[in-house]
Write a protein that holds these residues in place. Structure first.
Motif, PDB file in Angstrom:
ATOM      1  N   ALA A  39      -2.079   2.884   7.096  1.00 35.95           N
ATOM      2  CA  ALA A  39      -1.916   1.757   6.857  1.00 35.95           C
ATOM      3  C   ALA A  39      -1.395   0.753   7.955  1.00 35.95           C
ATOM      4  O   ALA A  39      -2.007  -0.303   8.564  1.00 35.95           O
ATOM      5  N   GLN A  74      -0.754  12.868   1.034  1.00 35.28           N
ATOM      6  CA  GLN A  74      -1.000  11.563   0.179  1.00 35.28           C
ATOM      7  C   GLN A  74      -0.390  10.568   0.240  1.00 35.28           C
ATOM      8  O   GLN A  74      -0.725   9.221   1.466  1.00 35.28           O
ATOM      9  N   ILE A 132       0.884  -1.187   0.180  1.00 36.46           N
ATOM     10  CA  ILE A 132      -0.419  -0.232  -0.017  1.00 36.46           C
ATOM     11  C   ILE A 132       0.911   0.928   0.253  1.00 36.46           C
ATOM     12  O   ILE A 132      -0.068   2.221  -0.669  1.00 36.46           O
ATOM     13  N   VAL A 137      -1.659   7.205   3.905  1.00 40.78           N
ATOM     14  CA  VAL A 137      -1.537   6.073   3.763  1.00 40.78           C
ATOM     15  C   VAL A 137      -0.400   5.762   4.728  1.00 40.78           C
ATOM     16  O   VAL A 137      -1.129   4.005   5.195  1.00 40.78           O
ATOM     17  N   SER A 163       1.138   3.905  -3.266  1.00 40.41           N
ATOM     18  CA  SER A 163       1.005   5.383  -3.217  1.00 40.41           C
ATOM     19  C   SER A 163       1.504   6.111  -3.071  1.00 40.41           C
ATOM     20  O   SER A 163       1.841   7.559  -3.726  1.00 40.41           O
TER      21      SER A 163
END
Length: 259
Positions: free
Chosen positions: A75, A67, A51, A71, A55
């Motif tokens: 996460a 961002q 992830i 993320v 990102s």
């Protein structure tokens, strides 16, 4: 008669209570003690790196650092919350080293955790390569850390990785290991610390804080320039955090001096 039926019901309740007590007293199996936690560390690290890399690779330019910061932090929070009772949700070699030094995990399991985290990092980076377009992947160098371009940046970058990893590792140790300051809010605390670290230090070092997060993308993209910084800095920060807890901040059980 009603009295006999009531006695039978009480016996059934008592029997079921005894069976539950026996199950609770039964020691965990080898699978639950060793294999399952290692699988959780591998899978958790894999999805965190996956992830996180996506990102960065698919980062919208207008979003800047926000961002990847959100993320990575969210996460971590989600994965820590859902796997804490299985493995402790380390997902990061400095965390495992710090927890071991503070007596929170045995050496044999710590070594297995480290291996699983590194394998998980490679698998997560491979997943991000499969998911993203070739153009975006190449433009982002597979989410490897490319911010360091010259030796002039090394001092600040190593210090940044060390200080920021020390902070997040200290949050983990005080929130999850130290009896006096344990908190059910650890997932939230760790996630928020990751977010603020990335927002604060992203332009200095890239804010890796995790050798498993560095290794996977570097291997997949073949980018090794200044890669060692993302091992020395985070591991050094983890050691400093463990020293602070063992010497000064820990409770009587963890602290080795001034008890």
């Amino acid at each position: 008669c009603p009295m006999e039926e009531e006695k039978m019901e009480l016996k059934e309740v008592d029997r079921s209570s005894q069976e539950r007590a026996k199950k609770a007293a039964k020691p965990p199996s080898m699978f639950e003690r060793m294999i399952q936690p290692c699988i959780a560390e591998l899978v958790g690290t894999m999805f965190f790196v996956f992830i996180g890399c996506v990102s960065v690779i698919e980062n919208v330019e207008a979003a800047g650092r926000l961002q990847p910061a959100l993320v990575h932090g969210l996460a971590v929070a989600v994965l820590v919350a859902c796997m804490a009772e299985i493995s402790g949700s380390h997902f990061n070699p400095p965390f495992t080293i710090g927890i071991f030094l503070c007596g929170g995990i045995q050496m044999s399991l710590a070594v297995l955790y480290l291996v699983c985290q590194l394998i998980g990092g490679v698998l997560g980076a491979a997943m991000s390569k499969v998911m993203t377009s070739k153009e975006n992947y190449m433009n982002a160098t597979g989410a490897a850390f490319t911010i360091l371009k010259s030796d002039d940046q090394l001092g600040a970058a190593i210090f940044a990785e060390m200080a920021m990893t020390c902070l997040v590792t200290m949050v983990v140790l005080l929130g999850a290991v130290n009896g006096k300051s344990k908190s059910p809010l650890v997932p939230f605390m760790v996630g928020c610390t990751v977010i603020i670290n990335i927002l604060a230090g992203g332009d200095v070092s890239g804010t890796c804080l995790n050798p498993a997060r560095a290794l996977g993308p570097a291997l997949m993209a073949g980018y090794w320039t200044y890669h060692w910084v993302y091992w020395v800095g985070p591991i050094g920060g983890g050691l400093i955090a463990a020293a602070l807890v063992r010497l000064l901040l820990g409770d009587e059980k963890i602290r080795v001096i001034m008890k």
